[in-house]
Scaffold this active site. Structure first.
Site, short mmCIF file in Angstrom:
data_model
loop_
_atom_site.label_atom_id
_atom_site.label_comp_id
_atom_site.label_asym_id
_atom_site.label_seq_id
_atom_site.Cartn_x
_atom_site.Cartn_y
_atom_site.Cartn_z
N ASP A 1 -14.15 -29.09 -3.31
CA ASP A 1 -15.02 -27.94 -3.08
C ASP A 1 -16.08 -28.28 -2.04
O ASP A 1 -16.39 -29.45 -1.81
CB ASP A 1 -15.74 -27.55 -4.38
CG ASP A 1 -14.76 -27.07 -5.44
OD1 ASP A 1 -13.65 -26.66 -5.09
OD2 ASP A 1 -15.15 -27.14 -6.63
N1 URA Z 1 -12.65 -30.05 -9.49
C1 URA Z 1 -13.59 -29.21 -9.03
O1 URA Z 1 -14.08 -28.36 -9.78
N2 URA Z 1 -13.98 -29.30 -7.78
C2 URA Z 1 -13.49 -30.23 -6.91
O2 URA Z 1 -13.91 -30.29 -5.76
C3 URA Z 1 -12.52 -31.12 -7.40
C4 URA Z 1 -12.10 -31.01 -8.69
#
Ligand code: URA
Length: 238
Positions: free
Chosen positions: A104
């Site tokens: 993310d």
């Molecule tokens: N899980 C998440 O919620 N975000 C990420 O970036 C990776 C795994």
């Protein structure tokens, strides 16, 4: 067989136009013979190519490890935000790499980038059970019930039941807890949604390991390096 100017340009030595100019100046040799035509086809695996007397290192694929900073997108293009590709040097961008899976925008840590589609596929397909290890800060206490829920398979907001996952508690407190999570899949916002299913929130998330490969602690956020041969061999063993 591939066009010589394309091979050289793809390795980051200049644009196709610049390569044409090198040829014109007699700066390019293939197997010791000066090239006169920039459009010739050669087998890059089996010839020696020199630019201005220096042999070039041919490779089709690159494999990079990045410590992704917050605020950049794990994608090759974005109309608004900076992407992880924007953080690469032009020589590496020339290989057209893409991120292996996604983190993310606000997640930091280990992100692999490659132009090797087969390896990418093997690393992200859940059936190969590639472990991804995350460090997270959670806004509440975390306890054995949460660990049990992770082990049994958490059901996300869309009804999807996660595979068994591991939750290790580093510290637990009312204001903030620290944990390590090991998962083998990579659904959209997976870890955040796993904790939301337990009425808790992830306030910080960092990926520390991918397929047994730890994030190089020498890499500051935003920095990257090529994988070593041993690291690559480890990933290819999947
Ligand atoms: N899980 C998440 O919620 N975000 C990420 O970036 C990776 C795994």
């Amino acid at each position: 067989m591939e066009r010589l100017d394309k091979i050289i340009a793809n390795l980051g030595y200049g644009s196709r136009k610049e390569v044409k100019a090198f040829v014109k100046k007699g700066l390019i040799e293939v197997d010791g013979v000066i090239v006169k035509d920039n459009g010739i086809n050669v087998d890059p695996e089996n010839v020696s190519i020199k630019i201005n007397g220096e042999e070039i290192l041919y490779r089709k694929y690159i494999y990079l490890m990045m410590n992704k900073p917050a605020g950049v997108i794990s994608a090759t293009h974005d109309s608004r935000d900076e992407t992880v590709i924007d953080l690469l040097e032009v020589d590496h961008q020339a290989f057209n790499p893409f991120p292996v899976g996604r983190l993310d925008k606000d997640t930091v840590g280990l992100l692999l980038l490659t132009n090797d589609g087969d390896l990418n596929h093997r690393l992200i397909a859940p059936k190969w059970h590639v472990d991804k290890v995350y460090y997270a800060k959670i806004n509440k206490n975390v306890d054995e019930n949460d660990q049990k829920a992770f082990k049994e398979g958490i059901v996300l907001d869309d009804g999807y039941k996660c595979l068994e996952a591991k939750l290790d508690i580093i510290s637990s407190a009312e204001e903030e807890s620290e944990v390590k999570i090991t998962i083998q899949e990579g659904k959209f916002h997976q870890i955040k949604r796993m904790f939301e299913a337990l009425n808790k929130q992830v306030v910080y998330l960092k990926r520390e390991e991918f397929g047994g490969l730890p994030l190089d602690i020498e890499l500051e956020e935003g920095e990257y390096r090529e994988l070593t041969e041993n690291e690559l061999a480890l990933l290819k063993s999947y």
